[in-house]
Write a protein that holds these residues in place. Structure first.
Motif, PDB file in Angstrom:
ATOM      1  N   GLU A  17       0.727  -0.874  -0.191  1.00  0.00           N
ATOM      2  CA  GLU A  17      -0.059   0.134  -0.040  1.00  0.00           C
ATOM      3  C   GLU A  17       0.903   1.382  -0.006  1.00  0.00           C
ATOM      4  O   GLU A  17       0.453   2.101   0.827  1.00  0.00           O
ATOM      5  CB  GLU A  17      -0.823   0.119   1.269  1.00  0.00           C
ATOM      6  CG  GLU A  17      -1.761  -1.166   1.254  1.00  0.00           C
ATOM      7  CD  GLU A  17      -3.004  -0.962   2.307  1.00  0.00           C
ATOM      8  OE1 GLU A  17      -3.629   0.021   2.376  1.00  0.00           O
ATOM      9  OE2 GLU A  17      -3.026  -1.956   3.000  1.00  0.00           O
ATOM     10  N   LYS A  18       1.929   1.296  -1.012  1.00  0.00           N
ATOM     11  CA  LYS A  18       2.638   2.499  -1.033  1.00  0.00           C
ATOM     12  C   LYS A  18       2.769   2.881  -2.460  1.00  0.00           C
ATOM     13  O   LYS A  18       2.514   2.156  -3.304  1.00  0.00           O
ATOM     14  CB  LYS A  18       4.183   1.880  -0.610  1.00  0.00           C
ATOM     15  CG  LYS A  18       4.493   1.767   0.898  1.00  0.00           C
ATOM     16  CD  LYS A  18       5.951   1.261   1.403  1.00  0.00           C
ATOM     17  CE  LYS A  18       5.896   0.908   2.881  1.00  0.00           C
ATOM     18  NZ  LYS A  18       7.348   0.764   3.062  1.00  0.00           N
ATOM     19  N   GLY A  19       3.231   4.104  -2.655  1.00  0.00           N
ATOM     20  CA  GLY A  19       3.169   4.660  -3.934  1.00  0.00           C
ATOM     21  C   GLY A  19       4.533   4.321  -4.859  1.00  0.00           C
ATOM     22  O   GLY A  19       5.470   3.807  -4.324  1.00  0.00           O
ATOM     23  N   HIS A  20       4.255   4.362  -5.993  1.00  0.00           N
ATOM     24  CA  HIS A  20       5.696   4.109  -6.813  1.00  0.00           C
ATOM     25  C   HIS A  20       5.627   5.015  -8.058  1.00  0.00           C
ATOM     26  O   HIS A  20       4.530   5.169  -8.621  1.00  0.00           O
ATOM     27  CB  HIS A  20       5.620   2.653  -7.126  1.00  0.00           C
ATOM     28  CG  HIS A  20       6.921   2.262  -7.933  1.00  0.00           C
ATOM     29  ND1 HIS A  20       7.204   2.315  -9.196  1.00  0.00           N
ATOM     30  CD2 HIS A  20       7.965   1.611  -7.349  1.00  0.00           C
ATOM     31  CE1 HIS A  20       8.597   1.914  -9.382  1.00  0.00           C
ATOM     32  NE2 HIS A  20       8.887   1.258  -8.248  1.00  0.00           N
ATOM     33  N   GLU A  21       6.928   5.737  -8.289  1.00  0.00           N
ATOM     34  CA  GLU A  21       6.777   6.887  -9.228  1.00  0.00           C
ATOM     35  C   GLU A  21       6.721   6.379 -10.690  1.00  0.00           C
ATOM     36  O   GLU A  21       6.246   7.068 -11.661  1.00  0.00           O
ATOM     37  CB  GLU A  21       8.075   7.387  -9.265  1.00  0.00           C
ATOM     38  CG  GLU A  21       9.359   6.773  -9.355  1.00  0.00           C
ATOM     39  CD  GLU A  21      10.472   7.403  -9.135  1.00  0.00           C
ATOM     40  OE1 GLU A  21      11.763   6.840  -9.562  1.00  0.00           O
ATOM     41  OE2 GLU A  21      10.413   8.572  -8.776  1.00  0.00           O
ATOM     42  N   VAL A  22       6.809   5.185 -10.907  1.00  0.00           N
ATOM     43  CA  VAL A  22       6.861   4.624 -12.030  1.00  0.00           C
ATOM     44  C   VAL A  22       5.278   3.667 -12.494  1.00  0.00           C
ATOM     45  O   VAL A  22       4.682   3.879 -13.278  1.00  0.00           O
ATOM     46  CB  VAL A  22       7.831   3.876 -12.866  1.00  0.00           C
ATOM     47  CG1 VAL A  22       7.851   3.181 -14.211  1.00  0.00           C
ATOM     48  CG2 VAL A  22       9.222   4.532 -12.666  1.00  0.00           C
ATOM     49  N   GLY A  23       5.264   2.593 -11.460  1.00  0.00           N
ATOM     50  CA  GLY A  23       4.208   1.774 -11.612  1.00  0.00           C
ATOM     51  C   GLY A  23       4.439   0.611 -12.407  1.00  0.00           C
ATOM     52  O   GLY A  23       5.757   0.493 -13.004  1.00  0.00           O
ATOM     53  N   TYR A  24       3.549  -0.154 -13.002  1.00  0.00           N
ATOM     54  CA  TYR A  24       3.913  -1.219 -13.919  1.00  0.00           C
ATOM     55  C   TYR A  24       2.721  -1.594 -14.743  1.00  0.00           C
ATOM     56  O   TYR A  24       1.693  -1.126 -14.473  1.00  0.00           O
ATOM     57  CB  TYR A  24       4.363  -2.684 -13.173  1.00  0.00           C
ATOM     58  CG  TYR A  24       3.103  -3.183 -12.162  1.00  0.00           C
ATOM     59  CD1 TYR A  24       2.209  -3.971 -12.536  1.00  0.00           C
ATOM     60  CD2 TYR A  24       3.147  -2.794 -10.624  1.00  0.00           C
ATOM     61  CE1 TYR A  24       1.309  -4.549 -11.707  1.00  0.00           C
ATOM     62  CE2 TYR A  24       2.085  -2.975  -9.995  1.00  0.00           C
ATOM     63  CZ  TYR A  24       1.174  -4.128 -10.546  1.00  0.00           C
ATOM     64  OH  TYR A  24       0.395  -4.525  -9.700  1.00  0.00           O
ATOM     65  N   THR A  25       2.885  -2.363 -15.759  1.00  0.00           N
ATOM     66  CA  THR A  25       1.867  -2.564 -16.705  1.00  0.00           C
ATOM     67  C   THR A  25       1.585  -4.150 -16.741  1.00  0.00           C
ATOM     68  O   THR A  25       2.405  -4.867 -16.669  1.00  0.00           O
ATOM     69  CB  THR A  25       2.681  -2.226 -18.297  1.00  0.00           C
ATOM     70  OG1 THR A  25       2.872  -0.998 -18.427  1.00  0.00           O
ATOM     71  CG2 THR A  25       1.458  -2.399 -19.421  1.00  0.00           C
ATOM     72  N   ILE A  26       0.249  -4.271 -16.900  1.00  0.00           N
ATOM     73  CA  ILE A  26      -0.244  -5.667 -17.103  1.00  0.00           C
ATOM     74  C   ILE A  26      -0.466  -5.879 -18.607  1.00  0.00           C
ATOM     75  O   ILE A  26      -1.286  -5.017 -19.228  1.00  0.00           O
ATOM     76  CB  ILE A  26      -1.599  -5.845 -16.225  1.00  0.00           C
ATOM     77  CG1 ILE A  26      -1.370  -5.804 -14.511  1.00  0.00           C
ATOM     78  CG2 ILE A  26      -2.283  -7.112 -16.527  1.00  0.00           C
ATOM     79  CD1 ILE A  26      -2.448  -5.640 -13.974  1.00  0.00           C
ATOM     80  N   VAL A  27      -0.090  -6.919 -18.948  1.00  0.00           N
ATOM     81  CA  VAL A  27      -0.247  -7.334 -20.427  1.00  0.00           C
ATOM     82  C   VAL A  27      -1.224  -8.507 -20.395  1.00  0.00           C
ATOM     83  O   VAL A  27      -0.718  -9.706 -19.990  1.00  0.00           O
ATOM     84  CB  VAL A  27       1.173  -7.590 -21.181  1.00  0.00           C
ATOM     85  CG1 VAL A  27       0.642  -7.866 -22.571  1.00  0.00           C
ATOM     86  CG2 VAL A  27       2.143  -6.460 -21.118  1.00  0.00           C
ATOM     87  N   PRO A  28      -2.425  -8.423 -20.703  1.00  0.00           N
ATOM     88  CA  PRO A  28      -3.329  -9.535 -20.612  1.00  0.00           C
ATOM     89  C   PRO A  28      -3.135 -10.609 -21.624  1.00  0.00           C
ATOM     90  O   PRO A  28      -2.709 -10.271 -22.755  1.00  0.00           O
ATOM     91  CB  PRO A  28      -4.652  -8.904 -20.558  1.00  0.00           C
ATOM     92  CG  PRO A  28      -4.350  -7.722 -21.495  1.00  0.00           C
ATOM     93  CD  PRO A  28      -3.098  -7.320 -21.086  1.00  0.00           C
ATOM     94  N   ASP A  29      -3.700 -11.853 -21.620  1.00  0.00           N
ATOM     95  CA  ASP A  29      -4.029 -12.593 -22.462  1.00  0.00           C
ATOM     96  C   ASP A  29      -2.798 -13.060 -23.201  1.00  0.00           C
ATOM     97  O   ASP A  29      -2.552 -13.158 -24.371  1.00  0.00           O
ATOM     98  CB  ASP A  29      -4.982 -12.285 -23.571  1.00  0.00           C
ATOM     99  CG  ASP A  29      -6.538 -12.088 -22.919  1.00  0.00           C
ATOM    100  OD1 ASP A  29      -6.839 -12.742 -22.069  1.00  0.00           O
ATOM    101  OD2 ASP A  29      -7.054 -11.025 -23.227  1.00  0.00           O
TER     102      ASP A  29
END
Length: 433
Positions: free
Chosen positions: A218-230
């Motif tokens: 439950e912390k922030g992150h300056e970049v984040g991440y991407t989910i690539v589905p399927d």
């Protein structure tokens, strides 16, 4: 001389590995003779014809194919299509006899920060000649043998019965005239390898791991991440991916597949929504929002809960659908927040939801504005979302005693909503201000 040091270090390392396993003096002497630099290079040059560099291979199409592999010289064409030619650099694959791969490893040895033995071979660098052999003529023959690994020709290209062959009609009367162009697709191994590396970076890089840990805590992150589905992958070569190619072996035989389907996750069309202030509601999650989110709830049941497996693909589908539900919620909220301020004074809407959906009331009601400022309404809103989603999913399976979502799932949905709120504030969307 750097070249000589690099060559001798590579050969001596291989010799030492063999000596460590030697069981007799005679075997030791034989190994020392075999791995004398000039002897080993002569043998490697003889075996060089057993392997080849390639950008497009036949065994990627069928593991028993025996056609011609190609090291293509690619020219980028501006046609709007993605192809191997769009790559800035190509990771050349190695195909052929796996027993001769030590030749490839030899050519890959770094001489300095900017070049390998192969780079010097391609330049026909004179430094290599004395290292390869005491005879200049013999050394040039070895250099030519190593250089031939990178070359391929279409003049005598061969196809094989196990390769795919497409007959493309040349004209309208192609069938009557038996006039077809025979197209033989090869496996774009360099392109496939680049796609694999890109997806690995997107899914499993150190930065992505840090972002996922931040979300979990439950912390922030300056970049984040991407989910690539399927995403799926086909495994080539079975237990011996090396039999397909070197790059295939480096991937453990895995070759990613992306969905070849029309997109289904288009933004929700909200132009036809008949949205009005929820004056008569105590909570938008009691009735109003159920209508707008019902198709995504159905998707969740079909694609996640009804799916017996719990693998990465299913988990990614779950995240995608939750994202879609939250997108609908934001669009609903955006429309309601556009109404004139103060409408929430006349109804019994829960305070946290009124604080979100009636922000303009703060401009005309100072006491209410202060309550809004000091209240933790954003986390209450996230909690309400988690309770609502869990209830809706459990209600869909009320006749199935084996399916029941508990507090763990409810907290998960709450954290998804909380993450969205934090992201919107961090990126200045204004929807939760």
């Amino acid at each position: 001389m750097p070249v000589q040091r690099a060559v001798h270090a590579f050969i001596n390392e291989r010799l030492q590995a063999k000596l460590d396993k030697a069981k007799s003096p005679q075997e030791i002497n034989d190994l020392k003779l075999k791995y004398h630099p000039h002897e080993w290079i002569a043998d490697a040059a003889r075996r060089a014809s057993q392997i080849q560099f390639a950008t497009h291979t036949v065994k990627g199409i069928h593991p028993d194919s025996k056609g011609t592999n190609i090291n293509a010289q690619l020219i980028k064409i501006t046609d709007g299509l993605v192809s191997s030619a769009d790559l800035n650099t190509h990771a050349l694959d190695i195909v052929g006899n796996a027993a001769a791969l030590d030749v490839y490893k030899f050519l890959s040895v770094s001489v300095d920060e900017n070049s390998t033995i192969l780079d010097l071979v391609l330049k026909e660098d004179s430094q290599l000649l004395s290292v390869f052999s005491e005879s200049p003529q013999q050394a040039k023959q070895y250099l030519a043998a190593f250089k031939s690994i990178t070359q391929s020709s279409m003049e005598n290209a061969k196809v094989y019965e196990l390769m795919k062959q497409l007959l493309w009609p040349v004209n309208i009367d192609a069938q009557q005239q038996d006039n077809y162009l025979n197209i033989v697709p090869l496996y774009p191994t360099s392109f496939v390898h680049q796609v694999y590396q890109n997806l690995q970076e997107i899914r499993f890089s150190d930065e992505v791991k840090l972002a996922k840990d931040a979300r979990k805590n439950e912390k922030g992150h300056e970049v984040g991440y991407t989910i690539v589905p399927d995403i799926a992958y086909v495994k080539l070569g079975g237990t011996k991916p090396q039999n397909i190619s070197q790059l295939n072996s480096e991937r453990g035989g895995r070759n990613y597949l992306l969905p070849s389907l029309p997109p289904t996750n288009q933004p929700e069309d909200t132009s036809a929504w008949r949205v009005k202030p929820p004056v008569l509601e105590s909570s938008i999650f009691d009735r109003v929002f159920n209508y707008f989110a019902k198709k995504h709830i159905k998707r969740f049941c079909q694609n996640v809960i009804d799916e017996s497996r719990n693998n990465a693909s299913v988990r990614e589908k779950r995240q995608l659908i939750i994202k879609d539900i939250l997108e609908v919620l934001m669009r609903y909220g955006e429309q309601v927040r556009g109404f004139d301020g103060g409408w929430s004074k006349h109804g019994g809407l829960k305070a946290s939801q009124a604080f979100w959906l009636d922000p303009k009331r703060a401009d005309i009601d100072a006491e209410w504005a202060e309550l809004r400022e000091t209240s933790d309404w954003k986390m209450e809103l996230a909690h309400d979302f988690g309770v609502w989603l869990n209830h809706r999913l459990n209600d869909a399976y009320r006749d199935n005693k084996y399916i029941h979502l508990a507090d763990t799932e409810q907290k998960e949905w709450k954290y998804d909503m909380a993450d969205l709120i934090k992201q919107s504030i961090r990126e200045g969307w204004g929807i939760f201000e």
